[in-house]
Scaffold this active site. Structure first.
Site, short mmCIF file in Angstrom:
data_model
loop_
_atom_site.label_atom_id
_atom_site.label_comp_id
_atom_site.label_asym_id
_atom_site.label_seq_id
_atom_site.Cartn_x
_atom_site.Cartn_y
_atom_site.Cartn_z
N GLY A 81 7.64 38.50 33.19
CA GLY A 81 7.19 39.90 33.45
C GLY A 81 5.92 40.05 33.32
O GLY A 81 5.10 39.27 32.85
N GLY A 82 5.38 41.57 33.26
CA GLY A 82 3.97 41.64 33.07
C GLY A 82 3.83 42.03 31.64
O GLY A 82 4.84 41.90 30.86
N ALA A 83 2.64 42.36 31.19
CA ALA A 83 2.34 42.76 29.93
C ALA A 83 3.00 43.95 29.41
O ALA A 83 3.08 44.88 30.28
CB ALA A 83 0.72 42.86 29.80
N SER A 127 5.94 44.63 29.19
CA SER A 127 7.38 44.94 30.12
C SER A 127 8.41 44.99 29.47
O SER A 127 9.45 45.49 29.77
CB SER A 127 7.26 43.97 31.43
OG SER A 127 7.59 42.88 30.75
N SER A 147 9.78 40.16 25.88
CA SER A 147 10.01 39.58 24.56
C SER A 147 11.12 40.10 23.75
O SER A 147 12.21 39.54 23.52
CB SER A 147 8.80 39.82 23.73
OG SER A 147 7.81 39.11 24.13
N HIS A 187 6.13 41.66 16.13
CA HIS A 187 7.15 40.87 16.59
C HIS A 187 7.83 40.39 15.41
O HIS A 187 9.23 40.18 15.72
CB HIS A 187 6.51 39.85 17.25
CG HIS A 187 6.02 40.06 18.81
ND1 HIS A 187 7.15 39.97 19.83
CD2 HIS A 187 4.98 40.28 19.47
CE1 HIS A 187 6.49 40.61 20.89
NE2 HIS A 187 5.15 40.80 20.85
N GLU A 235 5.01 27.73 14.16
CA GLU A 235 3.81 27.93 14.60
C GLU A 235 3.02 26.92 15.16
O GLU A 235 2.54 26.05 14.34
CB GLU A 235 2.91 28.77 13.63
CG GLU A 235 3.71 30.04 12.99
CD GLU A 235 2.93 30.85 12.04
OE1 GLU A 235 1.76 30.37 11.66
OE2 GLU A 235 3.19 31.90 11.62
N ASP A 265 7.67 31.89 22.89
CA ASP A 265 6.93 33.18 23.20
C ASP A 265 5.63 33.18 22.87
O ASP A 265 5.18 33.25 21.69
CB ASP A 265 7.77 34.42 22.46
CG ASP A 265 7.13 35.77 23.05
OD1 ASP A 265 6.51 35.82 24.13
OD2 ASP A 265 7.89 36.83 22.76
#
Length: 200
Positions: A37-39, A41, A44, A78, A90, A111
């Site tokens: 998807g786009g930013a 959107s 996540s 997030h 991480e 992600d």
């Protein structure tokens, strides 16, 4: 293999057509869901909802690097959105390190693939080699995987060479991951559109 030849020299159009033909006949993984998807959107949040609904122990591969307050705030948002019952890895570069210890019965959210790619691009790493390493780590992973990535090809042509190189590499990475995935979903304005397979 999906990543083979993705960055080889030759006519871009011819190369892309050949690659897509090759990818369409490739065996897909039964354990990969790809969310595109786009930013901003909602991709996540949608990917997280799939992990929650699976009922499986949840792992999270965080690919971002925190260099400023804006990214620090985004990561904190997030974290709050996901809640406490996730095991977070991480790791900005090493796919095998992030995925290698996962076990069958887990579900892992990556992600995102876009941040992972930009990390390697800005570090001037060999993108072809790193992409192959990522795809091999995905194939070898024993857990179910949900991968989030950005669709970067719908806007105008970027004004500088680095951005154009990134857009090209992102598009090819998305093609390679989509070929491996059992399910591919595009998220726009928070709404999922299934492009391949079906949602659970």
């Amino acid at each position: 293999m999906a990543g083979s030849g993705l960055f080889q020299a030759g006519s871009a159009d011819t190369q892309t057509s050949a690659t897509i033909t090759e990818l369409r006949v490739e065996d897909v993984s039964a354990a990969v869901t790809f969310i595109l998807g786009g930013a901003a959107s909602g991709k996540s949040a949608f990917a997280e909802s799939l992990c929650f609904s699976s009922g499986k122990p949840k792992a999270y591969w965080a690919t971002s690097q925190i260099f400023d307050d804006e990214m620090r705030e985004k990561v904190a948002k997030h974290l709050a959105q996901r809640g406490a019952d996730w095991t977070t890895h991480e790791e900005p570069f090493d796919a095998a390190k992030a995925l290698g210890d996962l076990v069958e019965g887990q579900i892992c959210l990556i992600d995102c693939a876009t941040m992972w790619l930009s990390n390697h691009l800005l570090a001037d790493h060999d993108l072809e080699a790193e992409t192959e390493t990522l795809l091999q780590a995905i194939d070898a992973c024993r857990a179910e995987i949900v991968i989030v990535s950005n669709e970067t090809g719908l806007g105008i042509v970027p004004e500088n060479a680095l951005a154009r190189r990134f857009r090209e590499a992102q598009g090819r990475l998305n093609i390679a991951i989509a070929a491996r995935a059992r399910t591919v979903v595009q998220v726009t304005a928070g709404l999922p559109l299934v492009l391949k397979g079906s949602l659970p």
